[in-house]
Design an enzyme around this catalytic site. Structure first.
Site, PDB file in Angstrom:
ATOM      1  N   SER A 463      -0.896  42.378  33.026  1.00 36.93           N
ATOM      2  CA  SER A 463      -1.761  43.042  32.053  1.00 36.93           C
ATOM      3  C   SER A 463      -1.788  44.531  32.378  1.00 36.93           C
ATOM      4  O   SER A 463      -2.025  44.916  33.522  1.00 36.93           O
ATOM      5  CB  SER A 463      -3.182  42.470  32.128  1.00 36.93           C
ATOM      6  N   CYS A 634     -10.519  37.499  31.285  1.00 36.99           N
ATOM      7  CA  CYS A 634      -9.217  37.697  31.919  1.00 36.99           C
ATOM      8  C   CYS A 634      -9.309  37.243  33.374  1.00 36.99           C
ATOM      9  O   CYS A 634     -10.248  37.594  34.079  1.00 36.99           O
ATOM     10  CB  CYS A 634      -8.790  39.161  31.856  1.00 36.99           C
ATOM     11  N   ASP A 679      -6.984  36.190  28.302  1.00 36.90           N
ATOM     12  CA  ASP A 679      -5.721  36.604  28.912  1.00 36.90           C
ATOM     13  C   ASP A 679      -5.778  36.035  30.327  1.00 36.90           C
ATOM     14  O   ASP A 679      -6.253  36.690  31.251  1.00 36.90           O
ATOM     15  CB  ASP A 679      -5.611  38.127  28.913  1.00 36.90           C
ATOM     16  N   TRP A 681      -4.306  33.177  33.568  1.00 35.79           N
ATOM     17  CA  TRP A 681      -3.148  32.601  34.245  1.00 35.79           C
ATOM     18  C   TRP A 681      -3.629  31.539  35.224  1.00 35.79           C
ATOM     19  O   TRP A 681      -4.782  31.530  35.636  1.00 35.79           O
ATOM     20  CB  TRP A 681      -2.366  33.685  34.981  1.00 35.79           C
TER      21      TRP A 681
END
Length: 682
Positions: A463, A634, A679, A681
């Site tokens: 990002s 995020c 966003d 992971w």
């Protein structure tokens, strides 16, 4: 009309005037008409000739290596090679493509010769003609990434399916690659499976759903072991029972003297010399070599490292927006490369090519060739990934010790004992190919076969932690350097972050360069500056929000009205890993952010951002329910993002007066309107 033609007509007219005995008036008229026709034909021919010359000159100026005529008819390829199985892949990291290749290869065992196809390189309209090939079957190995998005190479195919093509008579099956920690788990595969049925196609076996958060290899093996019997039943065929271990690529070893240095790939992704002779546009196949202008440590203590990196993209024509990603192409650790060379007894500086034995395949080489083994292991091959079971099966053939053979063979099976051994020996112990060859001492595979078997080295996405409003010519990256000790006592390191950590600018030396490109994201600030936003970003989850803060602060400084900007940030210790502390506190002082911080290990009882968020349900509902604001997350997908989502649902129920079903519907609507964005992971 040419001067010669005019002279001829004048002479004919003069002859008629003098005597009139040679030609009648009719003859003169016919002669003029014939000459006129001749002139028109000559003029047209010259025009066409000029047009052809122009076309030829346009082709002539193209370098020979840049013209590629690609046959995109997969139907013709199937027919010309007597095949009936085509396996399409939608792959972002290479796993979907790998699974597709394995299925196509296994088809031989079931008397179905197969081919792998990239939907981006095929005319997918031809799916309507596949039924004309007897006993034909289309399989789709499709990954889902982002917020339920198709991979880049499958996007056009997904759009085409919305055009209502007639797919009656098409036999198909779908295997999905997803991650259960994400909200839209395997959304693409589920959609394609359902849509193909709606369009009249016949499902041969139920959709397979692979979970990369658990063991996607296990999911794939389990699915295909039931898939193939269904194929046999559908087409009334039987397995030959023989496992094909044929090589997909043949080796060519080059005599270095016969090749010029500029004919050997040295790390380029696609075009030869593209890293030496840079030219836009820059993308996944043509990355830009960005200078590392800044590379500094953000942590102030502790045993972990977090980097702040500034990449110069001036003169690249690349543009970015706050929330986008930057892809970085890494280089593998030279120590691991050297160890792999020693373990296989290879000369790493030898130049070679791997050529596809399947002449119909669009993929002539597994990676750019010719190249050296050192370059292949450094730039093109993923040597730190945990090897999948099909690789272990191939390694069996190179063991001289029977016990080693049995152990590798067992791990390659779908038995409970084999799965357990694979989990403990490979997954839990974090053994990569170097570790396996070190511990299975009788296994001595040739390096060229390993280069064929191991997956391709993929770019890593980060990002972007800056805004182009403040930094139009640099892209900022915030990344924790991955380094951990494995149960076998080895130290594993993250490929990209370890490499980036070594690329520090030094006085008096040229700036280090790294290959990058920008990937657009849907993670966007609202169009109106006055719209309130609430951001949750612990650790390096702060990265895109640093860009958001810069953007909003710039707008405020420009005199624009800016809505509430609320940030929840957390880390372990205030005095060690509070990244960008001075910046955040300055923003807070200037009224650019309402800051909520959690330092989990600074007190006896751990406090996380989720605890702070749960104490502020009124604030959540005020932003989302009353003021039409936006909510952003995020960071870690597995725990944090799930917990935050549940807290938001709780706020909608308790403060918004909704039932649980209504709250779920409310949050789904927010997601569809891009007012609730992740966003994350795993």
């Amino acid at each position: 009309m040419s001067d010669n033609t005019q002279d001829i007509i004048k002479e004919a007219a003069a002859a008629a005037a003098v005597g009139g005995s040679l030609f009648s008036t009719f003859d003169i008229i016919m002669l003029v008409i014939l000459f006129g026709a001749a002139v028109w034909w000559l003029y047209s021919s010259r025009k066409e000739s000029k047009k052809d010359d122009l076309l030829l000159s346009n082709y002539a100026i193209q370098p020979a290596g840049s013209i590629q005529v690609t046959e995109n008819s997969f139907i013709k390829k199937l027919q010309s090679s007597g095949r009936s199985l085509v396996v399409f892949y939608g792959s972002q990291t290479g796993t979907g493509e790998e699974f597709a290749g394995r299925l196509a290869k296994e088809g031989i065992r079931y008397k179905m010769k197969g081919m792998v196809a990239d939907p981006e390189e095929c005319d997918m309209e031809e799916l309507t003609k596949l039924r004309d090939i007897p006993n034909s079957l289309a399989v789709f190995c499709l990954a889902t990434y982002g917020e339920g998005d198709p991979t880049d190479n499958a996007m056009d195919f997904i759009e085409w399916l919305k055009n209502d093509p007639d797919l009656s008579g098409l036999n198909y099956a779908v295997f999905g690659l997803g991650n259960k920690t994400y909200e839209h788990y395997n959304a693409v595969a589920i959609y394609v499976d359902k849509r193909l049925e709606e369009l009249g196609a016949s499902r041969v076996y139920e959709v397979g759903l692979g979970d990369d958060d658990a063991n996607i290899e296990d999911d794939f093996i389990t699915w295909k072991e039931k898939f193939w019997p269904s194929v046999c039943e559908k087409f009334n065929i039987e397995s030959t029972g023989e496992e094909e271990l044929t090589r997909q690529f043949r080796l060519i070893t080059h005599v270095t003297e016969e090749l010029k240095p500029n004919e050997i790939f040295t790390g380029e992704i696609a075009r030869l010399l593209s890293l030496q002779n840079q030219r836009p546009p820059y993308d996944a196949k043509n990355p830009f070599l960005a200078q590392v202008k800044v590379n500094r440590e953000l942590h102030k203590g502790g045993d972990r490292s977090c980097l702040h990196i500034e990449l110069d993209i001036s003169n690249s024509n690349m543009r970015y927006e706050a929330g986008d990603h930057v892809a970085v192409y890494p280089i593998n650790d030279s120590n691991l490369v050297d160890r792999l060379g020693l373990l296989t007894g290879a000369n790493l500086d030898e130049v070679f090519s791997l050529i596809n034995t399947d002449h119909e395949s669009t993929k002539k080489n597994p990676f750019p060739c010719p190249t050296s083994y050192r370059t292949a292991l450094s730039h093109y091959i993923e040597i730190t990934a945990l090897p999948r079971t099909h690789i272990l099966r191939e390694l069996v053939e190179y063991c001289t010790d029977e016990e080693d053979k049995k152990r590798l063979l067992l791990m390659a099976t779908n038995s409970q004992e084999g799965k357990a051994l694979y989990q403990s020996f490979v997954v839990d112990a974090c053994r990569n190919i170097v570790h396996i060859l070190e511990d299975v001492k009788s296994c001595k595979p040739p390096l060229d076969h390993l280069c064929e078997l191991l997956p391709r080295l993929q770019p890593r996405y980060y990002s972007i932690s800056s805004s182009p409003k403040m930094y139009p010519e640099t892209v900022h990256v915030t990344a924790v350097v991955v380094k951990y000790k494995t149960p076998t006592g080895r130290v594993n390191k993250g490929v990209t972050t370890t490499w980036l950590a070594e690329n520090k600018p030094e006085p008096g030396k040229p700036f280090p360069r790294v290959p990058v490109y920008i990937r657009k994201s849907q993670f966007r600030l609202p169009l109106q500056c006055q719209t309130p936003i609430l951001m949750v970003g612990p650790g390096t989850g702060l990265a895109p929000f640093r860009g958001f803060l810069q953007e909003r602060a710039h707008a405020r400084a420009s005199g624009k009205p800016v809505g509430d900007t609320i940030l929840y940030f957390g880390c372990r210790h205030r005095d060690q890993d509070y990244i960008y502390q001075e910046e955040l506190e300055e923003y807070e002082k200037n009224g650019d952010v309402i800051l909520h911080t959690a330092f989990s290990r600074d007190q006896a009882q751990k406090v996380y951002v989720t605890h702070l968020l749960e104490n502020n349900l009124d604030q959540i509902w005020d932003v989302l329910g009353k003021r039409n604001g936006h909510f952003y997350i995020c960071g870690d997908a597995k725990n944090m993002a799930v917990d935050v989502r549940n807290i938001v649902i709780k706020a909608i129920i308790e403060k918004g007066g909704r039932t649980e079903a209504e709250a779920l519907q409310f949050i789904k609507k927010l997601e569809s309107m891009k007012k609730y964005s992740s966003d994350v992971w795993s």
